[in-house]
Design a protein around this motif. Sequence first.
Motif, PDB file in Angstrom:
ATOM      1  N   GLY A 170       0.798  -1.228   0.000  1.00 55.54           N
ATOM      2  CA  GLY A 170       0.000   0.000   0.000  1.00 55.54           C
ATOM      3  C   GLY A 170       0.830   1.278   0.000  1.00 55.54           C
ATOM      4  N   LYS A 171       2.041   1.223  -0.563  1.00 58.61           N
ATOM      5  CA  LYS A 171       2.919   2.403  -0.597  1.00 58.61           C
ATOM      6  C   LYS A 171       2.319   3.529  -1.430  1.00 58.61           C
ATOM      7  N   SER A 172       1.936   3.190  -2.665  1.00 60.66           N
ATOM      8  CA  SER A 172       1.399   4.230  -3.541  1.00 60.66           C
ATOM      9  C   SER A 172       0.069   4.749  -3.002  1.00 60.66           C
ATOM     10  N   SER A 173      -0.742   3.850  -2.436  1.00 58.00           N
ATOM     11  CA  SER A 173      -2.028   4.267  -1.856  1.00 58.00           C
ATOM     12  C   SER A 173      -1.809   5.226  -0.691  1.00 58.00           C
ATOM     13  N   ASP A 177      -7.823  -1.270   8.366  1.00 54.62           N
ATOM     14  CA  ASP A 177      -9.280  -1.415   8.233  1.00 54.62           C
ATOM     15  C   ASP A 177      -9.692  -2.849   7.953  1.00 54.62           C
ATOM     16  N   GLY A 201       4.161  -5.183  -7.900  1.00 52.55           N
ATOM     17  CA  GLY A 201       5.244  -4.851  -8.817  1.00 52.55           C
ATOM     18  C   GLY A 201       4.930  -3.668  -9.697  1.00 52.55           C
ATOM     19  N   LYS A 202       3.917  -2.875  -9.312  1.00 52.78           N
ATOM     20  CA  LYS A 202       3.507  -1.751 -10.148  1.00 52.78           C
ATOM     21  C   LYS A 202       4.602  -0.671 -10.229  1.00 52.78           C
ATOM     22  N   THR A 203       5.123  -0.283  -9.086  1.00 49.65           N
ATOM     23  CA  THR A 203       6.117   0.791  -9.058  1.00 49.65           C
ATOM     24  C   THR A 203       7.511   0.204  -9.266  1.00 49.65           C
ATOM     25  N   SER A 227      -5.494   3.550   4.216  1.00 48.07           N
ATOM     26  CA  SER A 227      -5.714   4.460   3.092  1.00 48.07           C
ATOM     27  C   SER A 227      -7.178   4.489   2.698  1.00 48.07           C
TER      28      SER A 227
HETATM   29  P1  GTP Z   1       3.824  -1.944  -5.555  1.00 53.89           P
HETATM   30  O1  GTP Z   1       3.936  -0.632  -6.270  1.00 53.89           O
HETATM   31  O2  GTP Z   1       3.447  -3.079  -6.441  1.00 53.89           O
HETATM   32  O3  GTP Z   1       5.048  -2.266  -4.747  1.00 53.89           O
HETATM   33  O4  GTP Z   1       2.574  -1.876  -4.522  1.00 53.89           O
HETATM   34  P2  GTP Z   1       2.201  -0.732  -3.487  1.00 53.89           P
HETATM   35  O5  GTP Z   1       2.848  -1.017  -2.161  1.00 53.89           O
HETATM   36  O6  GTP Z   1       2.425   0.625  -4.059  1.00 53.89           O
HETATM   37  O7  GTP Z   1       0.621  -1.003  -3.252  1.00 53.89           O
HETATM   38  P3  GTP Z   1      -0.623  -0.182  -3.827  1.00 53.89           P
HETATM   39  O8  GTP Z   1      -0.729   1.156  -3.164  1.00 53.89           O
HETATM   40  O9  GTP Z   1      -0.585  -0.220  -5.318  1.00 53.89           O
HETATM   41  O10 GTP Z   1      -1.849  -1.045  -3.225  1.00 53.89           O
HETATM   42  C1  GTP Z   1      -1.969  -2.449  -3.467  1.00 53.89           C
HETATM   43  C2  GTP Z   1      -3.403  -2.906  -3.213  1.00 53.89           C
HETATM   44  O11 GTP Z   1      -3.760  -2.775  -1.819  1.00 53.89           O
HETATM   45  C3  GTP Z   1      -4.441  -2.069  -3.968  1.00 53.89           C
HETATM   46  O12 GTP Z   1      -5.462  -2.943  -4.406  1.00 53.89           O
HETATM   47  C4  GTP Z   1      -4.968  -1.106  -2.901  1.00 53.89           C
HETATM   48  O13 GTP Z   1      -6.280  -0.656  -3.160  1.00 53.89           O
HETATM   49  C5  GTP Z   1      -4.910  -1.959  -1.640  1.00 53.89           C
HETATM   50  N1  GTP Z   1      -4.729  -1.142  -0.415  1.00 53.89           N
HETATM   51  C6  GTP Z   1      -3.751  -0.233  -0.193  1.00 53.89           C
HETATM   52  N2  GTP Z   1      -3.878   0.352   1.023  1.00 53.89           N
HETATM   53  C7  GTP Z   1      -4.974  -0.201   1.601  1.00 53.89           C
HETATM   54  C8  GTP Z   1      -5.630  -0.011   2.883  1.00 53.89           C
HETATM   55  O14 GTP Z   1      -5.238   0.789   3.751  1.00 53.89           O
HETATM   56  N3  GTP Z   1      -6.741  -0.796   3.118  1.00 53.89           N
HETATM   57  C9  GTP Z   1      -7.208  -1.702   2.213  1.00 53.89           C
HETATM   58  N4  GTP Z   1      -8.281  -2.414   2.542  1.00 53.89           N
HETATM   59  N5  GTP Z   1      -6.614  -1.892   0.996  1.00 53.89           N
HETATM   60  C10 GTP Z   1      -5.519  -1.161   0.690  1.00 53.89           C
END
Ligand code: GTP
Length: 200
Positions: free
Chosen positions: A35-38, A145, A57-59, A181
Amino acid sequence: ARVKEAEFVRSSARARDCPKDDRPEFAVLGRSNVGKSSLINALTRRKEAALTSKKPGKTQTINHFLVNKSWYLVDLPGYGFAAASQSARMDWSSFTKGYFLNRDTLVSVLLLIDASIPPQKIDLDCANWLGRNNIGLTFVFTKCDKVKKGKGGRPDENIKVFQETISGLYPEPPPWIMTSSVTGLGRDGLLLHMSQLRNY
Ligand code: GTP
Ligand code: MG
């Protein structure tokens, strides 16, 4: 500790391509999909500041976002993405480690830990590596959550086990915060924490 504006500045493929700037920055680190980007989008209240995805692996690059024209949030590629090729995983460690060890303006790493699952070895390894290299660290528990039935489904319990597991690693336990998030839990607290670390 308010976010008035946030702008995307640059994607860097290598540590040495990062903006040459003396403004303080916070790096957002954690497993793929944690959830880094979120979190960056929640902090900046911009839906698409950082691209998110259900697929890990998006970022893939180091992404600098300038907040209030005064400090940076940095979105990093996730680690522990099992489906990534061996060479992609090697690249992760050399390029992100290079960033941590050489970025003088780094105030703290926000190490994101998914609170909706039990502690993962790779997160403990990462915390350990940062600790050994004296890199300032804040634990940000994400997805608070999400509550599932059964063992390992409760964020508060997962966090407690995580804290107990890392308690021997540091002279002082690093600061930590619970976030979501989805609900906005922890957003203001984390912004305040970062403003205190910047001294303004
Ligand atoms: P990479 O870029 O692949 O390393 O992933 P990331 O860490 O940036 O994760 P990203 O923010 O893309 O979120 C990954 C998934 O988790 C998405 O489907 C989000 O909607 C979900 N997500 C992120 N934060 C939360 C949260 O606080 N609660 C819930 N329920 N889902 C979340
Ligand atoms: Mg991402």
